[in-house]
Write a protein that holds these residues in place. Structure first.
Motif, PDB file in Angstrom:
ATOM      1  N   THR A   2       0.821  -1.195   0.000  1.00 41.09           N
ATOM      2  CA  THR A   2       0.000   0.000   0.000  1.00 41.09           C
ATOM      3  C   THR A   2       0.858   1.248   0.000  1.00 41.09           C
ATOM      4  OG1 THR A   2      -1.638   1.240   1.290  1.00 41.09           O
ATOM      5  CG2 THR A   2      -0.111  -0.127   2.531  1.00 41.09           C
ATOM      6  N   THR A   3       0.356   2.299  -0.644  1.00 38.98           N
ATOM      7  CA  THR A   3       1.058   3.578  -0.631  1.00 38.98           C
ATOM      8  C   THR A   3       0.565   4.480   0.490  1.00 38.98           C
ATOM      9  OG1 THR A   3      -0.512   4.559  -2.177  1.00 38.98           O
ATOM     10  CG2 THR A   3       1.435   3.501  -3.122  1.00 38.98           C
ATOM     11  N   ASP A   4      -0.513   4.091   1.171  1.00 37.52           N
ATOM     12  CA  ASP A   4      -1.126   4.919   2.207  1.00 37.52           C
ATOM     13  C   ASP A   4      -0.389   4.738   3.533  1.00 37.52           C
ATOM     14  OD1 ASP A   4      -4.597   5.481   3.217  1.00 37.52           O
ATOM     15  OD2 ASP A   4      -2.701   6.261   4.007  1.00 37.52           O
ATOM     16  N   GLY A   5       0.184   5.804   4.010  1.00 36.69           N
ATOM     17  CA  GLY A   5       0.928   5.743   5.257  1.00 36.69           C
ATOM     18  C   GLY A   5       0.105   5.284   6.439  1.00 36.69           C
ATOM     19  N   LYS A   6      -1.202   5.444   6.363  1.00 42.24           N
ATOM     20  CA  LYS A   6      -2.062   5.033   7.469  1.00 42.24           C
ATOM     21  C   LYS A   6      -2.043   3.518   7.664  1.00 42.24           C
ATOM     22  CE  LYS A   6      -5.197   8.927   6.755  1.00 42.24           C
ATOM     23  NZ  LYS A   6      -6.538   9.339   6.321  1.00 42.24           N
ATOM     24  N   ASN A   7      -1.620   2.801   6.659  1.00 48.17           N
ATOM     25  CA  ASN A   7      -1.585   1.335   6.723  1.00 48.17           C
ATOM     26  C   ASN A   7      -0.213   0.795   7.113  1.00 48.17           C
ATOM     27  OD1 ASN A   7      -4.325   0.976   5.943  1.00 48.17           O
ATOM     28  ND2 ASN A   7      -3.736   1.358   3.822  1.00 48.17           N
ATOM     29  N   TYR A   8       0.671   1.685   7.511  1.00 49.65           N
ATOM     30  CA  TYR A   8       1.996   1.256   7.941  1.00 49.65           C
ATOM     31  C   TYR A   8       2.030   1.199   9.462  1.00 49.65           C
ATOM     32  CZ  TYR A   8       3.854   1.311   3.273  1.00 49.65           C
ATOM     33  OH  TYR A   8       4.098   1.002   1.950  1.00 49.65           O
ATOM     34  N   ASP A   9       2.503   0.058   9.974  1.00 55.39           N
ATOM     35  CA  ASP A   9       2.460  -0.192  11.408  1.00 55.39           C
ATOM     36  C   ASP A   9       3.643   0.410  12.154  1.00 55.39           C
ATOM     37  OD1 ASP A   9       1.226  -3.599  10.980  1.00 55.39           O
ATOM     38  OD2 ASP A   9       0.172  -1.678  11.004  1.00 55.39           O
ATOM     39  N   TYR A  10       4.809   0.361  11.540  1.00 60.19           N
ATOM     40  CA  TYR A  10       6.031   0.761  12.223  1.00 60.19           C
ATOM     41  C   TYR A  10       6.737   1.851  11.434  1.00 60.19           C
ATOM     42  CZ  TYR A  10       5.193  -3.920  14.174  1.00 60.19           C
ATOM     43  OH  TYR A  10       4.626  -5.014  14.745  1.00 60.19           O
ATOM     44  N   TRP A  11       7.282   2.820  12.164  1.00 63.00           N
ATOM     45  CA  TRP A  11       7.934   3.977  11.557  1.00 63.00           C
ATOM     46  C   TRP A  11       9.271   4.254  12.228  1.00 63.00           C
ATOM     47  CZ3 TRP A  11       5.959   6.991   7.560  1.00 63.00           C
ATOM     48  CH2 TRP A  11       4.651   6.675   7.160  1.00 63.00           C
ATOM     49  N   GLY A  12      10.199   4.747  11.423  1.00 61.55           N
ATOM     50  CA  GLY A  12      11.439   5.247  11.985  1.00 61.55           C
ATOM     51  C   GLY A  12      11.289   6.686  12.429  1.00 61.55           C
ATOM     52  N   GLN A  13      12.369   7.242  12.959  1.00 66.25           N
ATOM     53  CA  GLN A  13      12.324   8.602  13.501  1.00 66.25           C
ATOM     54  C   GLN A  13      12.597   9.654  12.436  1.00 66.25           C
ATOM     55  OE1 GLN A  13      14.988   6.728  13.544  1.00 66.25           O
ATOM     56  NE2 GLN A  13      16.613   8.124  12.916  1.00 66.25           N
ATOM     57  N   GLY A  14      13.084   9.234  11.298  1.00 65.47           N
ATOM     58  CA  GLY A  14      13.327  10.150  10.199  1.00 65.47           C
ATOM     59  C   GLY A  14      14.767  10.621  10.123  1.00 65.47           C
ATOM     60  N   THR A  15      15.172  10.978   8.916  1.00 63.27           N
ATOM     61  CA  THR A  15      16.492  11.555   8.691  1.00 63.27           C
ATOM     62  C   THR A  15      16.342  12.720   7.717  1.00 63.27           C
ATOM     63  OG1 THR A  15      18.800  11.067   8.085  1.00 63.27           O
ATOM     64  CG2 THR A  15      17.104   9.951   6.804  1.00 63.27           C
ATOM     65  N   GLN A  16      17.017  13.827   8.029  1.00 61.67           N
ATOM     66  CA  GLN A  16      16.869  15.046   7.244  1.00 61.67           C
ATOM     67  C   GLN A  16      17.732  14.981   5.985  1.00 61.67           C
ATOM     68  OE1 GLN A  16      14.980  18.028   7.872  1.00 61.67           O
ATOM     69  NE2 GLN A  16      15.627  18.468   5.768  1.00 61.67           N
ATOM     70  N   VAL A  17      17.116  15.316   4.873  1.00 60.01           N
ATOM     71  CA  VAL A  17      17.833  15.476   3.609  1.00 60.01           C
ATOM     72  C   VAL A  17      17.621  16.906   3.144  1.00 60.01           C
ATOM     73  CG1 VAL A  17      17.919  14.816   1.182  1.00 60.01           C
ATOM     74  CG2 VAL A  17      17.644  13.059   2.944  1.00 60.01           C
ATOM     75  N   THR A  18      18.699  17.618   2.930  1.00 61.27           N
ATOM     76  CA  THR A  18      18.633  18.996   2.464  1.00 61.27           C
ATOM     77  C   THR A  18      19.413  19.104   1.165  1.00 61.27           C
ATOM     78  OG1 THR A  18      18.504  19.826   4.738  1.00 61.27           O
ATOM     79  CG2 THR A  18      19.111  21.393   3.018  1.00 61.27           C
ATOM     80  N   VAL A  19      18.731  19.575   0.143  1.00 57.73           N
ATOM     81  CA  VAL A  19      19.359  19.746  -1.167  1.00 57.73           C
ATOM     82  C   VAL A  19      19.485  21.239  -1.414  1.00 57.73           C
ATOM     83  CG1 VAL A  19      19.279  19.198  -3.612  1.00 57.73           C
ATOM     84  CG2 VAL A  19      18.254  17.627  -1.938  1.00 57.73           C
ATOM     85  N   SER A  20      20.706  21.716  -1.397  1.00 56.51           N
ATOM     86  CA  SER A  20      20.941  23.146  -1.504  1.00 56.51           C
ATOM     87  C   SER A  20      22.360  23.391  -1.986  1.00 56.51           C
ATOM     88  CB  SER A  20      20.730  23.822  -0.148  1.00 56.51           C
ATOM     89  OG  SER A  20      21.065  25.191  -0.207  1.00 56.51           O
ATOM     90  N   SER A  21      22.529  24.506  -2.712  1.00 54.52           N
ATOM     91  CA  SER A  21      23.871  24.908  -3.136  1.00 54.52           C
ATOM     92  C   SER A  21      24.447  25.917  -2.164  1.00 54.52           C
ATOM     93  CB  SER A  21      23.824  25.464  -4.555  1.00 54.52           C
ATOM     94  OG  SER A  21      22.880  26.511  -4.644  1.00 54.52           O
TER      95      SER A  21
END
Length: 122
Positions: A103-122
């Motif tokens: 599924t592409t719907d995040g509501k159907n995902y049981d477990y999540w990580g804490q996230g990692t920041q990606v910044t694209v900048s010059s």
């Protein structure tokens, strides 16, 4: 205890590449579909950018198709997101998540990580 730990984020110039990793524990990776999601500043979390299952099936959202590649190593309990040709609009916090469903719907995902920041900048 279920854990998903993302790593590999950082600052990169437009056109550059990054590889994110998601190390999982506490559940059997090959029993789950694994997805990568992102949330840009001031915006809601998007639907799945890409999904992988243990059968080798993959899904890519149109905006990342041809630039991002999801892969997994069930033996290492790790999921990867290779991101190439990065654009400024890819700037976001990236999350991996696990679902027993395809599924592409995040509501159907049981477990999540804490996230990692990606910044694209010059």
């Amino acid at each position: 205890q279920v854990q998903l730990v993302e790593s590999g984020g950082g600052l990169v110039q437009p056109g550059g590449s990054l590889r994110l990793s998601c190390a999982v524990s506490g559940f059997t990776l090959d029993a789950y579909a694994m997805g990568w999601f992102r949330q840009a500043p001031g915006k809601e979390r998007e639907g799945a950018l890409c999904i992988s299952n243990s059968n080798g099936d993959t899904y890519y959202e149109d905006s990342v198709k041809g630039r991002f590649t999801i892969s997994r190593d069930n033996a290492k309990n790790t999921v990867y997101l290779q991101m190439n040709s990065l654009k400024r609009e890819d700037t976001a916090v990236y999350y991996c998540a696990a679902s027993p469903w395809w599924t592409t719907d995040g509501k159907n995902y049981d477990y999540w990580g804490q996230g990692t920041q990606v910044t694209v900048s010059s």
